[in-house]
Design an enzyme around this catalytic site. Structure first.
Site, PDB file in Angstrom:
ATOM      1  N   GLU A  77      56.866  -8.101 -67.910  1.00 39.05           N
ATOM      2  CA  GLU A  77      56.948  -9.495 -67.447  1.00 39.05           C
ATOM      3  C   GLU A  77      56.237  -9.720 -66.116  1.00 39.05           C
ATOM      4  O   GLU A  77      56.880  -9.934 -65.070  1.00 39.05           O
ATOM      5  CB  GLU A  77      58.417  -9.920 -67.328  1.00 39.05           C
ATOM      6  CG  GLU A  77      59.168  -9.867 -68.646  1.00 39.05           C
ATOM      7  CD  GLU A  77      60.613 -10.328 -68.531  1.00 39.05           C
ATOM      8  OE1 GLU A  77      61.088 -10.535 -67.407  1.00 39.05           O
ATOM      9  OE2 GLU A  77      61.263 -10.493 -69.581  1.00 39.05           O
TER      10      GLU A  77
ATOM     11  N   GLU B  24      62.362  -7.395 -75.915  1.00 40.94           N
ATOM     12  CA  GLU B  24      63.677  -7.836 -75.414  1.00 40.94           C
ATOM     13  C   GLU B  24      64.096  -9.090 -76.156  1.00 40.94           C
ATOM     14  O   GLU B  24      63.281  -9.983 -76.397  1.00 40.94           O
ATOM     15  CB  GLU B  24      63.649  -8.200 -73.923  1.00 40.94           C
ATOM     16  CG  GLU B  24      63.576  -7.054 -72.990  1.00 40.94           C
ATOM     17  CD  GLU B  24      63.582  -7.493 -71.518  1.00 40.94           C
ATOM     18  OE1 GLU B  24      64.086  -8.590 -71.206  1.00 40.94           O
ATOM     19  OE2 GLU B  24      63.060  -6.726 -70.692  1.00 40.94           O
TER      20      GLU B  24
HETATM   21  O1  IFM Z   1      67.497  -8.549 -67.298  1.00 42.66           O
HETATM   22  C1  IFM Z   1      66.269  -9.119 -67.582  1.00 42.66           C
HETATM   23  C2  IFM Z   1      65.196  -8.067 -67.777  1.00 42.66           C
HETATM   24  O2  IFM Z   1      65.110  -7.199 -66.705  1.00 42.66           O
HETATM   25  C3  IFM Z   1      63.847  -8.737 -67.935  1.00 42.66           C
HETATM   26  N1  IFM Z   1      63.908  -9.724 -68.973  1.00 42.66           N
HETATM   27  C4  IFM Z   1      64.969 -10.683 -68.962  1.00 42.66           C
HETATM   28  C5  IFM Z   1      66.322  -9.973 -68.824  1.00 42.66           C
HETATM   29  C6  IFM Z   1      67.463 -11.001 -68.806  1.00 42.66           C
HETATM   30  O3  IFM Z   1      67.319 -11.854 -67.732  1.00 42.66           O
END
Ligand code: IFM
Length: 449
Positions: free
Chosen positions: A167, A355
């Site tokens: 990210e 994710e």
């Molecule tokens: O916890 C975070 C992760 O580190 C990066 N993506 C989003 C998740 C939830 O906010």
């Protein structure tokens, strides 16, 4: 997909975490400070003054956590390496004890039949590099190149799946632009922020090069992006085209360099005099071919066709469902349209959902159980859309649930729980939630149960 609700054979099911969110032991075995350790100590930055100092104590308890994963039938584990454990100052001398920790962790995972998917950078920039300019300085990219080489050389005989960075926009724009709530919490002009993106893209390239040179046979690498996602308000051609155009415009500053080897003219026009400084050869590195694109999918905006050539976003009403994280609107179609647009526009060889999950505030353990039916419904609704995307030809090859454990949720501290395993931060006791037992079945049966 033989049954209508089954996923393809070899579909990768997994769970995800990140080093600083779970490890704790912030000073153990020579680890240096990261920007998040520093940021967390600035008054008012993190809810309740929480810090990542102890987190889930995973640094000490990893054998127990791996045993738990085994019990749940996890076969793929996305984790990250903490740069400050390997090079406590970002560059300079190597900390062998840090490398040894990840070596033990990887060995233990492999012994348990769990494939490690290793992210090289998940936001924990060594503070020493931040003190020398952080992501605004090319020194950080040079240091990353050495760090990536070191980690891949050391673990590459055992780790076969690599993610360069997690990210980019969160540790660049949200860390360096006014109004961002992430470390290091700076307030820089647009030109500087654009340069931080460019340096992060360079690091991605260095990671790909490291995997190609030292990763051994069969090693694969890709970037994980949290692309800005949208959903067409209706599935008419006009709205779909408008949504695709919106996706392209919002994400081209990151995805064009990777897949097309240059910044898009419209991005450069938008930057005007704030465009990033690019050195000769930068794009040769940034655009090195990758094996997959990782997408982290949570929420999306709704878009419809407005005036010709002008996609229009539609405000999401307050009553539209949300999780407790205020930014997390429950929009399962995000996980259909995001990968579909990425596939149509850039054609990555494969897409992994690196994710997906949801955060809630209070999920108490009652009589040894956590009844998170809300999470099960959330996950089910998103997985149905993953299934639909695959059926429509989008090459989604796997799905990682965020997160294995409740953990340090950045500026929200420990208030938002994203885990399928509850962590009691007082005792460090782990309790698999109802969603963990459900996901165990999903993974085992390769279908949405
Ligand atoms: O916890 C975070 C992760 O580190 C990066 N993506 C989003 C998740 C939830 O906010």
């Amino acid at each position: 997909m033989s049954r209508p609700d089954c996923f393809p054979r070899n579909f990768v099911w997994g769970v995800a975490t990140a080093a600083i969110q779970i490890e704790g032991s912030e000073q153990a075995d020579g680890r240096g400070a990261s920007v998040w350790d520093t940021f967390a100590r600035r008054p008012g930055k993190i809810q309740h003054g929480h810090t990542p100092a102890i987190a889930c104590d995973h640094y000490k308890r990893f054998p127990e956590d791996i045993a738990l994963m085994s019990k749940l039938g996890v076969k793929n584990y996305r984790m990250s390496v903490a740069w400050p454990r390997i090079y406590p100052n970002g560059d300079g001398s190597l900390n062998q004890r840090g490398l040894d920790f990840y070596s033990r962790l990887v060995d233990r995972l492999l012994d348990a039949g769990i494939a490690p998917w290793v992210t090289l950078f998940h936001w924990d920039l060594p503070q020493s590099l931040e003190d020398r300019g952080g992501w605004t300085s090319r020194t950080t990219a040079d240091a990353f190149s050495r760090y990536a080489d070191t980690v891949v050389r050391h673990l590459g005989n055992r780790v076969k799946r690599w993610i360069s960075l997690n990210e980019i926009r969160c540790f660049t724009a949200l860390g360096y632009a006014a109004g961002g709530d992430k470390a290091p919490g700076r307030n820089e002009p647009e030109s500087v922020v654009n340069q931080t993106y460019h340096h992060a893209l360079l690091c991605h390239g260095y990671a790909v090069r490291a995997v190609r040179e030292h990763g051994g046979r069969g090693a694969q690498v890709g970037l994980t992006d949290n692309s800005d996602l949208c959903i067409p308000v209706t599935e008419t051609t006009a709205d779909i085209e408008a949504a695709r155009a919106w996706f392209a415009e919002k994400n081209l500053h990151l995805l064009d360099p990777l897949y097309r080897g240059s910044y898009a003219p419209s991005y450069l026009r938008r930057c005007g005099t704030s465009r990033p400084k690019v050195n000769r050869g930068d794009f040769d590195l940034i655009a090195l071919p990758t094996d997959f694109l990782g997408l982290n999918v949570y929420s999306a905006k709704f878009v419809r066709s407005g005036k010709p050539g002008r996609p229009e976003t539609l405000a999401i009403p307050d009553k539209y469902p949300r999780a407790d994280s205020p930014w997390l609107r429950i929009t399962p179609q995000a996980i259909y349209w995001g990968p579909r647009f990425a596939h149509e526009l850039y054609g990555p060889k494969a897409i992994y959902i690196t994710e997906n999950g949801c955060g809630y505030e209070s999920e108490p353990v009652v009589s040894g159980e956590v009844n998170d039916l809300h999470r099960r419904e959330f996950l089910r609704s998103y997985l149905r859309e993953v299934h639909r995307a695959i059926a429509d030809g989008v090459p989604i090859a796997g799905y990682f649930l965020w997160s294995l454990l409740d953990n340090f949720e950045w500026q929200d501290g420990y208030t938002r729980r994203f885990g399928i395993v509850h962590v009691d931060y007082r005792t460090q006791r782990r309790t698999p939630k109802l969603s963990a037992k459900w996901y165990q079945k999903v993974m085992a049966e390769n279908r949405i149960v």
